[in-house]
Design a protein around this motif. Structure first.
Motif, PDB file in Angstrom:
ATOM      1  N   SER A  85     -13.913  -0.827  -2.166  1.00  0.00           N
ATOM      2  CA  SER A  85     -13.074   0.152  -2.852  1.00  0.00           C
ATOM      3  C   SER A  85     -11.702  -0.455  -3.132  1.00  0.00           C
ATOM      4  O   SER A  85     -11.376  -1.548  -2.672  1.00  0.00           O
ATOM      5  N   ALA A  86     -10.926   0.304  -3.886  1.00  0.00           N
ATOM      6  CA  ALA A  86      -9.543  -0.089  -4.168  1.00  0.00           C
ATOM      7  C   ALA A  86      -8.684   1.169  -4.125  1.00  0.00           C
ATOM      8  O   ALA A  86      -9.100   2.236  -4.578  1.00  0.00           O
ATOM      9  N   GLY A  87      -7.499   1.026  -3.570  1.00  0.00           N
ATOM     10  CA  GLY A  87      -6.611   2.173  -3.465  1.00  0.00           C
ATOM     11  C   GLY A  87      -5.272   1.783  -2.872  1.00  0.00           C
ATOM     12  O   GLY A  87      -4.862   0.614  -2.922  1.00  0.00           O
ATOM     13  N   THR A  88      -4.614   2.752  -2.276  1.00  0.00           N
ATOM     14  CA  THR A  88      -3.256   2.569  -1.762  1.00  0.00           C
ATOM     15  C   THR A  88      -3.228   2.764  -0.256  1.00  0.00           C
ATOM     16  O   THR A  88      -3.835   3.704   0.273  1.00  0.00           O
ATOM     17  N   VAL A  89      -2.512   1.894   0.444  1.00  0.00           N
ATOM     18  CA  VAL A  89      -2.321   2.038   1.887  1.00  0.00           C
ATOM     19  C   VAL A  89      -1.390   3.228   2.137  1.00  0.00           C
ATOM     20  O   VAL A  89      -0.268   3.267   1.632  1.00  0.00           O
ATOM     21  N   VAL A  90      -1.877   4.204   2.909  1.00  0.00           N
ATOM     22  CA  VAL A  90      -1.062   5.391   3.188  1.00  0.00           C
ATOM     23  C   VAL A  90      -0.635   5.471   4.647  1.00  0.00           C
ATOM     24  O   VAL A  90       0.236   6.281   4.999  1.00  0.00           O
ATOM     25  N   ASN A  98       0.746  -7.371   8.354  1.00  0.00           N
ATOM     26  CA  ASN A  98       0.380  -8.071   7.114  1.00  0.00           C
ATOM     27  C   ASN A  98       0.165  -7.133   5.930  1.00  0.00           C
ATOM     28  O   ASN A  98      -0.038  -7.590   4.807  1.00  0.00           O
ATOM     29  N   PHE A  99       0.207  -5.816   6.166  1.00  0.00           N
ATOM     30  CA  PHE A  99       0.159  -4.833   5.092  1.00  0.00           C
ATOM     31  C   PHE A  99       1.197  -3.764   5.356  1.00  0.00           C
ATOM     32  O   PHE A  99       1.596  -3.537   6.504  1.00  0.00           O
ATOM     33  N   ALA A 100       1.624  -3.108   4.278  1.00  0.00           N
ATOM     34  CA  ALA A 100       2.644  -2.067   4.403  1.00  0.00           C
ATOM     35  C   ALA A 100       2.192  -0.820   3.661  1.00  0.00           C
ATOM     36  O   ALA A 100       1.395  -0.881   2.720  1.00  0.00           O
ATOM     37  N   VAL A 101       2.706   0.301   4.093  1.00  0.00           N
ATOM     38  CA  VAL A 101       2.442   1.557   3.399  1.00  0.00           C
ATOM     39  C   VAL A 101       2.910   1.419   1.947  1.00  0.00           C
ATOM     40  O   VAL A 101       3.996   0.907   1.671  1.00  0.00           O
ATOM     41  N   GLY A 102       2.064   1.824   1.013  1.00  0.00           N
ATOM     42  CA  GLY A 102       2.373   1.699  -0.405  1.00  0.00           C
ATOM     43  C   GLY A 102       1.718   0.507  -1.073  1.00  0.00           C
ATOM     44  O   GLY A 102       1.703   0.423  -2.310  1.00  0.00           O
ATOM     45  N   ASP A 103       1.181  -0.438  -0.283  1.00  0.00           N
ATOM     46  CA  ASP A 103       0.497  -1.599  -0.875  1.00  0.00           C
ATOM     47  C   ASP A 103      -0.735  -1.152  -1.653  1.00  0.00           C
ATOM     48  O   ASP A 103      -1.488  -0.277  -1.208  1.00  0.00           O
ATOM     49  N   ARG A 104      -0.947  -1.781  -2.799  1.00  0.00           N
ATOM     50  CA  ARG A 104      -2.187  -1.609  -3.559  1.00  0.00           C
ATOM     51  C   ARG A 104      -3.179  -2.655  -3.040  1.00  0.00           C
ATOM     52  O   ARG A 104      -2.885  -3.850  -3.031  1.00  0.00           O
ATOM     53  N   VAL A 105      -4.352  -2.206  -2.607  1.00  0.00           N
ATOM     54  CA  VAL A 105      -5.281  -3.123  -1.954  1.00  0.00           C
ATOM     55  C   VAL A 105      -6.703  -2.936  -2.475  1.00  0.00           C
ATOM     56  O   VAL A 105      -7.089  -1.862  -2.940  1.00  0.00           O
ATOM     57  N   ALA A 106      -7.479  -4.010  -2.377  1.00  0.00           N
ATOM     58  CA  ALA A 106      -8.925  -3.970  -2.583  1.00  0.00           C
ATOM     59  C   ALA A 106      -9.570  -4.337  -1.262  1.00  0.00           C
ATOM     60  O   ALA A 106      -9.093  -5.239  -0.553  1.00  0.00           O
ATOM     61  N   CYS A 107     -10.652  -3.649  -0.922  1.00  0.00           N
ATOM     62  CA  CYS A 107     -11.221  -3.774   0.415  1.00  0.00           C
ATOM     63  C   CYS A 107     -12.737  -3.886   0.353  1.00  0.00           C
ATOM     64  O   CYS A 107     -13.387  -3.203  -0.440  1.00  0.00           O
ATOM     65  N   ILE A 108     -13.280  -4.743   1.198  1.00  0.00           N
ATOM     66  CA  ILE A 108     -14.718  -4.819   1.401  1.00  0.00           C
ATOM     67  C   ILE A 108     -14.991  -4.389   2.833  1.00  0.00           C
ATOM     68  O   ILE A 108     -14.489  -5.001   3.777  1.00  0.00           O
ATOM     69  N   GLY A 109     -15.762  -3.334   2.985  1.00  0.00           N
ATOM     70  CA  GLY A 109     -16.049  -2.818   4.312  1.00  0.00           C
ATOM     71  C   GLY A 109     -16.735  -1.474   4.221  1.00  0.00           C
ATOM     72  O   GLY A 109     -16.775  -0.857   3.157  1.00  0.00           O
ATOM     73  N   PRO A 110     -17.287  -1.001   5.337  1.00  0.00           N
ATOM     74  CA  PRO A 110     -18.077   0.224   5.303  1.00  0.00           C
ATOM     75  C   PRO A 110     -17.247   1.480   5.079  1.00  0.00           C
ATOM     76  O   PRO A 110     -16.030   1.480   5.250  1.00  0.00           O
ATOM     77  N   ALA A 111     -17.949   2.535   4.680  1.00  0.00           N
ATOM     78  CA  ALA A 111     -17.398   3.890   4.548  1.00  0.00           C
ATOM     79  C   ALA A 111     -16.411   4.047   3.398  1.00  0.00           C
ATOM     80  O   ALA A 111     -15.482   4.841   3.467  1.00  0.00           O
TER      81      ALA A 111
END
Length: 344
Positions: A85-90, A98-111
């Motif tokens: 999925s892809a979305g925003t770190v909340v 290594n990540f901050a709230v507001g980062d736009r991220v792409a993720c590989i992983g369950p759920a």
């Protein structure tokens, strides 16, 4: 005023009241077909100390979803479906740096077929530049990285190589066709329809063979590769094409099994490989991006190739997450050309 989530877990969140306690998600309660899929309400996970909570905008479909639901890959039930999925770190766990709230991220992983997913900050997660949309990121993060790493490490595709891509108009196949053509290889693609043949040609395949019309296509592949066979076969179909893939490879060639859309490949007698000194592999993307520096290297390469136009991310269709069953039917029925995405 304190965000309610902070009363239970030491996390830093986007803002007060922005994170609900419940969400809608695709849940698979038991092994089965489309009939077991449920779009239902579940709890929003709270990120642990080394996790990030992502508000998903888009998610991509993969055959992994089918493999887990069907029991081909072992999985505990019930589970929330989805694997990219892809979305925003909340929100982030207390030990995440290594990540901050507001980062736009792409993720590989369950759920990932859910409004919110907790991902490991040490896992297969990368930031997305502003030039890449959430939709493009979700459509490419898994299959794009697979294509790039397989053309770079599973077998290093070189200028002048002959490459056979089975299912060349599918999700990974279409991207592999582009990667190999960009490297200067002669790409031979197999497809199942005339429409898919045109798509594979536009992606850079020099020769396209409809394996439904020509089930015994080995002679055509040999003719298109100087009579010697190809340097590497990328086979994402599996059971119904694997024997032909072996026959299409030249002496000292490679056969890379990257998927089994038609079913599992039967056990292979290794003695059958000695006649041509073939190397057969079934690699996985995750071993190529296991180290953080590798994940960053390949994801940066992916975003740059998309931004430059070297990789065209073809999206077959977008479905709302509530219509996941219809989307899965398209994928598992092998109707799609390119990627199917869900709008969360």
């Amino acid at each position: 005023m304190t965000c309610p989530l902070l009363l239970f877990t030491p996390v830093r969140s986007l803002c007060e009241m922005s994170i609900p306690t419940t969400q809608k998600a695709i849940v698979v309660p038991e092994k089965g077909g489309f009939e077991v899929i449920s779009y239902t309400e579940t709890s929003v996970p709270q990120p642990e100390t080394r996790q990030i909570l992502v508000k998903n905008e888009y998610a991509g479909l993969n055959f992994l979803d089918f493999y887990f639901r069907s029991g081909y890959f072992p999985s505990p039930f019930p589970y929330t479906a989805g694997y990219e999925s892809a979305g925003t770190v909340v929100a982030i766990g207390s030990d995440v740096t290594n990540f901050a709230v507001g980062d736009r991220v792409a993720c590989i992983g369950p759920a990932s077929f859910a409004e919110y997913t907790a991902f490991s900050a040490d896992g297969y997660v990368c930031t997305i530049p502003d030039s890449i949309s959430f939709k493009a990121a979700a459509a490419s993060i898994s299959q794009g990285l697979t294509a790039i790493t397989f053309a770079e490490e599973a077998y290093k595709v070189k200028k002048g190589d002959y490459v056979l891509v089975q299912a060349a108009a599918g999700g990974v196949g279409l991207l592999l066709t582009q990667c190999c053509a960009a490297a200067g290889a002669h790409v031979i693609g197999t497809v199942s329809t005339a429409e898919k043949a045109e798509i594979a040609k536009k992606a850079g395949a020099e020769t396209v063979i409809n394996y439904v019309q020509t089930p015994d296509f080995v002679a055509d592949v040999l003719a298109a590769s100087e009579g010697k066979g190809v340097h590497v076969v990328y086979d994402g179909v599996g059971k119904s094409t694997f024997d032909a893939s072996i026959a299409c490879a030249r002496c000292k060639g490679y056969v890379i099994l990257l998927g089994e859309a038609s079913g599992s490949v039967p056990p292979l007698a290794l003695q059958t490989l000695t006649a041509k000194n073939l190397l057969v592999g079934k690699p996985t993307l995750f071993n190529y991006i296991a180290e953080p520096e590798k994940m960053k290297y390949y994801s940066d390469l992916l975003w740059n190739q998309i931004a430059s136009g070297e990789l065209d991310i073809a999206i077959y269709k977008e479905y709302p997450i509530s219509e996941y069953t219809a989307a899965a039917a398209d994928l598992e029925g092998r109707k799609s050309t390119g990627k199917i995405v869900l709008k969360i």
